[in-house]
Design a protein around this motif. Structure first.
Motif, PDB file in Angstrom:
ATOM      1  N   TYR A   1      18.726   4.121 -13.661  1.00 39.00           N
ATOM      2  CA  TYR A   1      18.565   3.652 -12.281  1.00 39.00           C
ATOM      3  C   TYR A   1      19.646   2.624 -11.888  1.00 39.00           C
TER       4      TYR A   1
ATOM      5  N   TYR B   1      13.867  -0.001  -0.375  1.00 38.38           N
ATOM      6  CA  TYR B   1      14.072   1.375  -0.844  1.00 38.38           C
ATOM      7  C   TYR B   1      12.806   1.967  -1.474  1.00 38.38           C
ATOM      8  N   ILE B   2      11.652   1.629  -0.948  1.00 38.16           N
ATOM      9  CA  ILE B   2      10.414   2.210  -1.490  1.00 38.16           C
ATOM     10  C   ILE B   2       9.624   2.969  -0.429  1.00 38.16           C
TER      11      ILE B   2
ATOM     12  N   MET C   1       4.461   9.985  -9.963  1.00 37.57           N
ATOM     13  CA  MET C   1       5.474   8.980  -9.590  1.00 37.57           C
ATOM     14  C   MET C   1       5.873   8.169 -10.830  1.00 37.57           C
TER      15      MET C   1
ATOM     16  N   ARG D   1      20.293  -5.184  -0.355  1.00 34.13           N
ATOM     17  CA  ARG D   1      19.358  -6.184  -0.916  1.00 34.13           C
ATOM     18  C   ARG D   1      19.821  -7.595  -0.542  1.00 34.13           C
TER      19      ARG D   1
ATOM     20  N   ASP E   1       5.134  -3.240  -9.006  1.00 32.99           N
ATOM     21  CA  ASP E   1       5.664  -1.881  -9.049  1.00 32.99           C
ATOM     22  C   ASP E   1       4.666  -1.006  -9.804  1.00 32.99           C
ATOM     23  N   LEU E   2       4.706   0.276  -9.458  1.00 33.81           N
ATOM     24  CA  LEU E   2       3.805   1.237 -10.108  1.00 33.81           C
ATOM     25  C   LEU E   2       4.286   1.611 -11.503  1.00 33.81           C
ATOM     26  N   SER E   3       5.595   1.505 -11.734  1.00 34.15           N
ATOM     27  CA  SER E   3       6.173   2.048 -12.965  1.00 34.15           C
ATOM     28  C   SER E   3       6.362   0.985 -14.048  1.00 34.15           C
TER      29      SER E   3
ATOM     30  N   GLY F   1       7.392  -2.849  -4.913  1.00 31.92           N
ATOM     31  CA  GLY F   1       8.299  -1.830  -5.472  1.00 31.92           C
ATOM     32  C   GLY F   1       9.571  -2.486  -5.977  1.00 31.92           C
TER      33      GLY F   1
ATOM     34  N   VAL G   1       9.745   6.606  -0.428  1.00 33.26           N
ATOM     35  CA  VAL G   1       9.463   7.201  -1.727  1.00 33.26           C
ATOM     36  C   VAL G   1       7.958   7.451  -1.868  1.00 33.26           C
ATOM     37  N   VAL G   2       7.162   6.559  -1.262  1.00 33.85           N
ATOM     38  CA  VAL G   2       5.704   6.631  -1.432  1.00 33.85           C
ATOM     39  C   VAL G   2       5.101   7.759  -0.589  1.00 33.85           C
TER      40      VAL G   2
ATOM     41  N   GLU H   1       7.620  -9.100  -3.520  1.00 31.50           N
ATOM     42  CA  GLU H   1       8.486  -7.921  -3.413  1.00 31.50           C
ATOM     43  C   GLU H   1       7.712  -6.706  -3.928  1.00 31.50           C
TER      44      GLU H   1
ATOM     45  N   MET I   1      10.104   0.781 -15.107  1.00 30.10           N
ATOM     46  CA  MET I   1      10.976   0.012 -14.209  1.00 30.10           C
ATOM     47  C   MET I   1      10.704  -1.483 -14.378  1.00 30.10           C
TER      48      MET I   1
ATOM     49  N   TYR J   1       9.676   7.934 -12.500  1.00 34.05           N
ATOM     50  CA  TYR J   1      10.428   6.686 -12.713  1.00 34.05           C
ATOM     51  C   TYR J   1      10.558   6.320 -14.186  1.00 34.05           C
TER      52      TYR J   1
ATOM     53  N   MET K   1       1.223  -2.515 -10.236  1.00 31.53           N
ATOM     54  CA  MET K   1       0.261  -2.439  -9.131  1.00 31.53           C
ATOM     55  C   MET K   1       0.706  -1.368  -8.133  1.00 31.53           C
ATOM     56  N   ASP K   2      -0.273  -0.719  -7.531  1.00 32.22           N
ATOM     57  CA  ASP K   2       0.004   0.301  -6.520  1.00 32.22           C
ATOM     58  C   ASP K   2       0.145  -0.376  -5.155  1.00 32.22           C
TER      59      ASP K   2
HETATM   60  C1  LIG Z   1      14.003   3.731  -5.217  1.00 37.94           C
HETATM   61  S1  LIG Z   1      13.142   2.574  -6.243  1.00 37.94           S
HETATM   62  C2  LIG Z   1      13.543   0.993  -5.489  1.00 37.94           C
HETATM   63  C3  LIG Z   1      13.450  -0.132  -6.477  1.00 37.94           C
HETATM   64  C4  LIG Z   1      13.946  -1.484  -5.993  1.00 37.94           C
HETATM   65  N1  LIG Z   1      13.218  -1.961  -4.851  1.00 37.94           N
HETATM   66  C5  LIG Z   1      15.427  -1.496  -5.711  1.00 37.94           C
HETATM   67  O1  LIG Z   1      15.851  -2.201  -4.785  1.00 37.94           O
HETATM   68  O2  LIG Z   1      16.181  -0.866  -6.442  1.00 37.94           O
HETATM   69  C6  LIG Z   1      11.450   2.807  -5.719  1.00 37.94           C
HETATM   70  C7  LIG Z   1      10.465   1.997  -6.546  1.00 37.94           C
HETATM   71  O3  LIG Z   1       9.184   2.118  -5.934  1.00 37.94           O
HETATM   72  C8  LIG Z   1       8.212   2.210  -6.971  1.00 37.94           C
HETATM   73  N2  LIG Z   1       7.003   2.838  -6.416  1.00 37.94           N
HETATM   74  C9  LIG Z   1       6.804   4.112  -6.017  1.00 37.94           C
HETATM   75  N3  LIG Z   1       5.572   4.281  -5.530  1.00 37.94           N
HETATM   76  C10 LIG Z   1       4.961   3.073  -5.633  1.00 37.94           C
HETATM   77  C11 LIG Z   1       3.667   2.585  -5.305  1.00 37.94           C
HETATM   78  N4  LIG Z   1       2.741   3.387  -4.751  1.00 37.94           N
HETATM   79  N5  LIG Z   1       3.377   1.296  -5.553  1.00 37.94           N
HETATM   80  C12 LIG Z   1       4.308   0.463  -6.102  1.00 37.94           C
HETATM   81  N6  LIG Z   1       5.553   0.862  -6.428  1.00 37.94           N
HETATM   82  C13 LIG Z   1       5.879   2.147  -6.200  1.00 37.94           C
HETATM   83  C14 LIG Z   1       8.891   3.038  -8.053  1.00 37.94           C
HETATM   84  O4  LIG Z   1       8.260   2.882  -9.299  1.00 37.94           O
HETATM   85  C15 LIG Z   1      10.310   2.471  -7.996  1.00 37.94           C
HETATM   86  O5  LIG Z   1      10.451   1.384  -8.864  1.00 37.94           O
END
Ligand SMILES: C[S@@+](CC[C@H](N)C(=O)[O-])C[C@H]1O[C@@H](n2cnc3c(N)ncnc32)[C@H](O)[C@@H]1O
Length: 219
Positions: free
Chosen positions: A20, A117-118, A9, A32, A71-73, A51, A121-122, A49, A76, A13, A98-99
């Motif tokens: 992005y 929007y997360i 992941m 948002r 956020d994990l990344s 992610g 994705v997870v 917030e 980002m 990212y 942070m995860d």
């Molecule tokens: C599609 S983006 C959305 C970003 C933001 N919320 C937005 O409104 O644009 C998904 C985000 O989730 C983060 N993400 C994915 N898996 C995650 C996890 N396990 N813990 C925290 N963040 C995570 C990604 O790094 C990415 O920044």
């Protein structure tokens, strides 16, 4: 030791971060904005917030609420930090790597917890919602903005069209929110559509006021 899935992941990212905002910045901004309006934030409240990504949402919050983003990344998050500096957002108290499946906060730490929007994705959306619930105070609000499964033929065609973009950001389009909120024991108070053609749903939920995590688990 980070798992293989969180490593991949992060790599996804790292690639997506430079483009992005160009692709998903304005496109997803109405959702948002809508979600932050529906939160009904009061002065001094503390928002988490999950992610937070490049921090597109951060300038939209009222300046008298405190924001922590995770956020994990790291790629980002770096974009989010640049945005905080550019806009002089002193109410953003922290942007932490942070995860979301293992939030490093005590129970009941925040008034509002939001994920935009997360969830789709997870790998484990249930675990993320459970963590959001855990760190939200009893009676606090949990807001989720996402595209959820739709039976519409047009939506299915649209998904085929945008599949290559979805692959880059690990987005899946088949998630149903109902079992997700039910399993987490959340009460959906408001639900509305946002973004182009009502593509996304904003779910405003509440953590029951008098239930502890132990009593929730024992149900
Ligand atoms: C599609 S983006 C959305 C970003 C933001 N919320 C937005 O409104 O644009 C998904 C985000 O989730 C983060 N993400 C994915 N898996 C995650 C996890 N396990 N813990 C925290 N963040 C995570 C990604 O790094 C990415 O920044």
């Amino acid at each position: 030791m980070p798992s293989d899935s969180s490593q991949s992941m992060r790599m996804a990212y790292a690639k997506a971060a430079p483009v992005y905002d160009f692709v998903f910045g304005r496109l997803l901004q109405p959702g948002r904005r809508h979600a932050i309006r529906l939160m009904g934030l009061r002065s001094g409240e503390h928002v988490l917030e999950v992610g937070v990504g490049t921090g597109q949402s951060l300038p939209l919050y009222p300046r008298d609420v405190r924001i922590t983003g995770v956020d994990l990344s790291p790629h980002m998050l770096e974009k989010a930090r640049q945005r905080v500096r550019r806009h002089g957002l002193e109410n953003v108290e922290g942007l932490l790597e942070m995860d979301a499946t293992k939030l490093n906060f005590p129970d009941n730490s925040f008034d509002v917890v939001i994920a935009m929007y997360i969830i789709s994705v997870v790998d484990d959306p249930d675990r993320v919602v459970e963590e959001m619930r855990r760190v939200c105070r009893p009676g606090g609000r949990i807001v989720i903005v996402n595209h959820f499964h739709s039976p519409s033929v047009w939506m299915k065609l649209w998904h085929i069209l945008v599949r290559p973009i979805h692959r880059v950001v690990r987005f899946r389009s088949d998630l149903d929110y109902r079992p997700l909120v039910t399993r987490a024991g959340l009460m959906v108070e408001r639900q509305c559509r946002a973004n182009l053609c009502g593509y996304s749903t904003v779910l405003c939920c509440r953590k029951p006021p008098y239930e502890t995590r132990e009593s929730f688990r024992a149900r």
